[in-house]
Design an enzyme around this catalytic site. Sequence first.
Site, PDB file in Angstrom:
ATOM      1  N   ASP A  16       0.843  -1.195   0.000  1.00 27.41           N
ATOM      2  CA  ASP A  16       0.000   0.000   0.000  1.00 27.41           C
ATOM      3  C   ASP A  16       0.882   1.251   0.000  1.00 27.41           C
ATOM      4  O   ASP A  16       1.571   1.535   0.978  1.00 27.41           O
ATOM      5  CB  ASP A  16      -0.901  -0.017   1.243  1.00 27.41           C
ATOM      6  N   HIS A  67      -3.618   0.430  -2.680  1.00 25.23           N
ATOM      7  CA  HIS A  67      -4.503   1.096  -1.724  1.00 25.23           C
ATOM      8  C   HIS A  67      -5.942   0.998  -2.221  1.00 25.23           C
ATOM      9  O   HIS A  67      -6.303   1.609  -3.217  1.00 25.23           O
ATOM     10  CB  HIS A  67      -4.106   2.561  -1.548  1.00 25.23           C
TER      11      HIS A  67
END
Length: 352
Positions: free
Chosen positions: A280, A311
């Site tokens: 992420d 993400h």
Amino acid sequence: CRLLCKPSALAQHLVRSLGRSAALRGGRSPWPRWPQLQMLWQLLQPPEPEPVVARELLQLPDAGPWGAAGGGGGVSSPVLLLIPNAAGKVTGGLLQLGLRALERGFIPVIFNRRGHNGCPLTTPRLQPFGDPGDLREAVTYLRCRHPSASLLAVSEGSGSGLLLAYLGESGSSSRLLAAACLSPIFRGRDWFEAGMPWFYEWPLLLHLKQGLSRYAGALAEVVDMDKLLGSRSLRELEETLFCRTRSRPTSWESYWERNEPLRDADEAAVPVLCLCSADDPVRGPPARSLPRELFRSSPFFFLLLSPLGGHCGFPRRGPGRCWAHEAVLEYFRAMAEFLRTEERRKGLPRPR
């Protein structure tokens, strides 16, 4: 994926349920190692088809409204409260999750913070990062509207700060059956201070400024609008909006003492599944951004950690398909099944 949690009967049931889920056994994505591209696609890709929503405005105790957009459903259908990120951006991914939930018999409801997405601002006050006051009023309202329905909640990205704070402050009085967080931000202050990739931060910053500019006249009474609209980072905007106010200025440290998402995590009493990816680019490196000890010590927090996914991306067989949505809906089904089994085993009456 790996599931990190404290051993319990609930954890064993969740492992079995997710282990049978086709979403977690899916094929490989053709673009697995491009988290930034996955993230941009998730933000820009519109849902198919575009959902039709009905808007309701709820009057709050300080005369400020929040906005909700909901779909249809039966009287006793479970209600799924969808919480966008802290900038109020309702992404195509969040709408896709709402559509999938609607197909499975849920009543999806999108929570809009005051001043976001066309929700009128009737008082010169916005909602701080981890202040769950408005969300608490929304949950109470939904419980009154659907008294016999199960109430569930799922948040996306930085919007998880609001949901996690609510669960901690409310404890066993949250009125939720279960909750889930997609790519949550666990440590708000660290996240604001570390910053994000510019191609993610600047669009969100522009989105926030565009919304705030609509209320420049009213907000000028409490904040310096020139400095606010001239902010060059999300941290600068957050600090100007909530710390450097004209009436009640406060320090950056004091602000986060009241708004850290996990400040009352030990009080949470509702199962929470957090879906995160190790790559992420927004949350940051797992070593400093994932509170692993919380998942090892609390019986209510579960971390489903994927090595890839970006993400809020989690693509499956290319863009536009998100395995995390199916995993979340399977998780909610498993929680309801487990609680029904426990009620029968213990002979407990179902809560009214």
